[in-house]
Design a protein around this motif. Structure first.
Motif, PDB file in Angstrom:
ATOM      1  N   ASP A 119       0.824  -1.215   0.000  1.00 45.44           N
ATOM      2  CA  ASP A 119       0.000   0.000   0.000  1.00 45.44           C
ATOM      3  C   ASP A 119       0.856   1.262   0.000  1.00 45.44           C
ATOM      4  O   ASP A 119       0.524   2.269   0.631  1.00 45.44           O
ATOM      5  CB  ASP A 119      -0.952   0.013   1.201  1.00 45.44           C
ATOM      6  CG  ASP A 119      -2.025  -1.055   1.098  1.00 45.44           C
ATOM      7  OD1 ASP A 119      -2.459  -1.336  -0.036  1.00 45.44           O
ATOM      8  OD2 ASP A 119      -2.417  -1.617   2.135  1.00 45.44           O
TER       9      ASP A 119
ATOM     10  N   CYS B 294      -4.770  -2.645  -6.078  1.00 46.92           N
ATOM     11  CA  CYS B 294      -4.906  -3.849  -5.250  1.00 46.92           C
ATOM     12  C   CYS B 294      -3.997  -4.948  -5.816  1.00 46.92           C
ATOM     13  O   CYS B 294      -3.963  -5.175  -7.020  1.00 46.92           O
ATOM     14  CB  CYS B 294      -6.351  -4.342  -5.228  1.00 46.92           C
ATOM     15  SG  CYS B 294      -7.495  -3.188  -4.438  1.00 46.92           S
TER      16      CYS B 294
ATOM     17  N   THR C  53      -4.097   4.514  -1.602  1.00 47.66           N
ATOM     18  CA  THR C  53      -3.775   3.866  -2.861  1.00 47.66           C
ATOM     19  C   THR C  53      -5.005   3.178  -3.447  1.00 47.66           C
ATOM     20  O   THR C  53      -5.839   2.642  -2.714  1.00 47.66           O
ATOM     21  CB  THR C  53      -2.644   2.833  -2.685  1.00 47.66           C
ATOM     22  OG1 THR C  53      -2.374   2.220  -3.944  1.00 47.66           O
ATOM     23  CG2 THR C  53      -3.008   1.767  -1.665  1.00 47.66           C
TER      24      THR C  53
END
Length: 226
Positions: free
Chosen positions: A102, A169, A166
């Motif tokens: 992340d 993924c 962010t």
């Protein structure tokens, strides 16, 4: 001058070269392109095996052929066994480790892999990444390389990395050849109960029926049945 000794060494060298080429073909091209801990040990063993047998007049050609055959069978057997039970590969070859998650550097993961910031910067630059703000996720691979998943909009990243939102993924492989990847579930913050419920929503009763499945928080479940 004992010409027979030189002829014997030459024959052993030719046989060793042909034998190693055959082994490489049997074990697959990944032995060349990727060097894991197991591959490194295998290379050391092969160099010792071939070196000691070629120049030792007490060791005959049949001994060299026998040693190459046994090592090939052992390596192939281990490859097949790991393919049958994928979780064993985490012990034989290790697993990738997230050093950036992340957009945040996991310093404990860096120390765990004996990785400093100079090395991290070099590995990122090899992926044409020159700023950490460009990185959403970075995986330190078992062969010493690094794989990078970039931010969608790195120019919007400024200030404290931990306060950034962010939108990227990282997909995780949660089932491989019918076996649950517990490490992947742990990284996702999920467990086997969640996975079984997820499979039931797709009308899959047992995880053993699944050849491969991956999960992404942004795209959901992607799978293939056996």
């Amino acid at each position: 001058m004992d010409m027979s000794l030189y002829i014997t060494i030459a024959v052993k060298l030719v046989v060793a070269l042909i034998g190693l080429l055959i082994m490489t073909r049997l074990l697959g091209k990944k032995e060349i392109s990727q060097l894991t801990a197991f591959d490194f040990v295998s290379s050391l063993m092969l160099s010792e095996l071939v070196g000691n047998t070629i120049y030792d007049p007490e060791v005959h050609l049949s001994h060299l052929l026998f040693a190459l055959l046994v090592w090939t069978l052992l390596a192939l057997g281990l490859e097949k066994f790991i393919a049958w039970m994928p979780w064993l590969s985490r012990y034989a070859a290790g697993t990738p480790d997230l050093v950036i998650k992340d957009g945040v550097i996991d310093f404990k993961a860096m120390k765990r892999n004996n990785l400093d910031f100079a090395q991290l910067g070099m590995l990122l630059r090899e992926n044409n990444v020159f700023s950490l703000r460009e990185v959403a996720y970075a995986l330190f691979e078992t062969n010493g390389s690094i794989s990078v998943l970039r931010q969608n909009d790195p120019d919007s990243m400024s200030g404290d990395a931990k306060n950034q939102q962010t939108k990227v993924c990282l997909p995780e492989s949660i089932i491989e050849n019918g076996h649950i990847n517990e490490d992947a579930l742990k990284r996702l913050g999920r467990d086997s109960k969640w996975l079984n419920q997820l499979l039931q929503l797709s009308s899959i009763n047992r995880h053993e029926e699944v050849l491969y499945a991956e999960w992404s928080d942004s795209n959901g479940l992607f799978y293939q049945l056996k």
